[in-house]
Write a protein that holds these residues in place. Structure first.
Motif, short mmCIF file in Angstrom:
data_model
loop_
_atom_site.label_atom_id
_atom_site.label_comp_id
_atom_site.label_asym_id
_atom_site.label_seq_id
_atom_site.Cartn_x
_atom_site.Cartn_y
_atom_site.Cartn_z
N ARG A 1 -1.52 -6.43 -4.90
CA ARG A 1 -1.16 -7.74 -4.35
C ARG A 1 0.11 -8.18 -5.08
O ARG A 1 0.12 -8.29 -6.30
N ILE A 2 1.17 -8.39 -4.31
CA ILE A 2 2.47 -8.71 -4.89
C ILE A 2 3.03 -9.97 -4.24
O ILE A 2 2.61 -10.35 -3.14
N GLN B 1 0.85 -1.19 0.00
CA GLN B 1 0.00 0.00 0.00
C GLN B 1 0.87 1.23 0.00
O GLN B 1 1.84 1.33 0.76
N TRP B 2 0.54 2.22 -0.87
CA TRP B 2 1.30 3.45 -0.95
C TRP B 2 0.38 4.59 -1.36
O TRP B 2 -0.69 4.37 -1.90
N ARG B 3 0.82 5.81 -1.10
CA ARG B 3 0.06 7.00 -1.48
C ARG B 3 0.59 7.51 -2.81
O ARG B 3 1.78 7.74 -2.98
N GLY B 4 -0.33 7.68 -3.76
CA GLY B 4 0.05 8.15 -5.09
C GLY B 4 0.33 9.64 -5.09
O GLY B 4 0.09 10.35 -4.11
N GLY B 5 0.80 10.14 -6.21
CA GLY B 5 1.11 11.56 -6.37
C GLY B 5 -0.12 12.45 -6.23
O GLY B 5 0.00 13.63 -5.92
N ASP B 6 -1.31 11.87 -6.43
CA ASP B 6 -2.55 12.64 -6.29
C ASP B 6 -3.12 12.57 -4.87
O ASP B 6 -4.20 13.08 -4.61
N GLY B 7 -2.37 11.92 -3.95
CA GLY B 7 -2.81 11.83 -2.56
C GLY B 7 -3.71 10.64 -2.26
O GLY B 7 -4.06 10.40 -1.12
N GLN B 8 -4.09 9.88 -3.28
CA GLN B 8 -4.96 8.72 -3.09
C GLN B 8 -4.13 7.48 -2.75
O GLN B 8 -3.03 7.30 -3.25
#
Length: 154
Positions: A139-140, A127-134
């Protein structure tokens, strides 16, 4: 010229030509329909789809086609492994941001295939925060980075 001939040639006289649509149809304004933009709106809802499977072999192709900052990813892994004996990619993302979004995840997967231990048939949610804040999730494959291989990341 037309005004000069109006007294000599009556309006109903045949001129040898047929003119179509020389009159307009009168209609009541109540018969007109106004354009309602709400009726033309596109459904903007997002449907949740099944996850796409990406094999570790295809990660190499993704890495080759992108410009991933491996120097920063290696440094972050090296620093975190100085504090903890082993880390998965999801655990790394709890402590460090993914500056390149999905590119960072692909970079960690690539580093994991070379310097980590792949847990066969196990997966985790990164899980990570994208450049747009979302927030984004993927699943890796579960890959462990260990202190024993920390020197390879320096």
């Amino acid at each position: 010229e037309a005004l000069g001939l109006r007294d000599h040639i009556p309006a109903q006289r045949s001129i040898g030509r047929d003119l179509q649509l020389t009159t307009s149809r009168l209609r009541s304004l109540s018969q007109w329909k106004l354009h309602d933009p709400r009726q033309a709106q596109v459904d903007g809802s997002v449907l949740r789809n099944d996850t796409a499977a990406i094999s570790l072999e295809s990660v190499g192709d993704l890495v080759a086609a992108s410009e991933i900052d491996f120097r920063t990813l290696r440094r972050d892994l090296h620093d975190l492994l100085g504090e903890q004996p082993r880390l998965s990619i999801a655990q790394v993302l709890e402590h460090r941001e993914a500056p390149q979004g999905l590119g960072s995840i692909i970079g960690y997967l690539s580093l994991g295939t070379r310097h980590g231990e792949v847990a066969t048939d196990q997966q985790e949610i990164a899980q990570w925060r994208g450049g747009d804040g979302q927030w984004r999730r993927a699943r890796i494959p579960l890959i462990w980075f260990t202190q024993e291989k920390r020197h390879e990341l320096a």
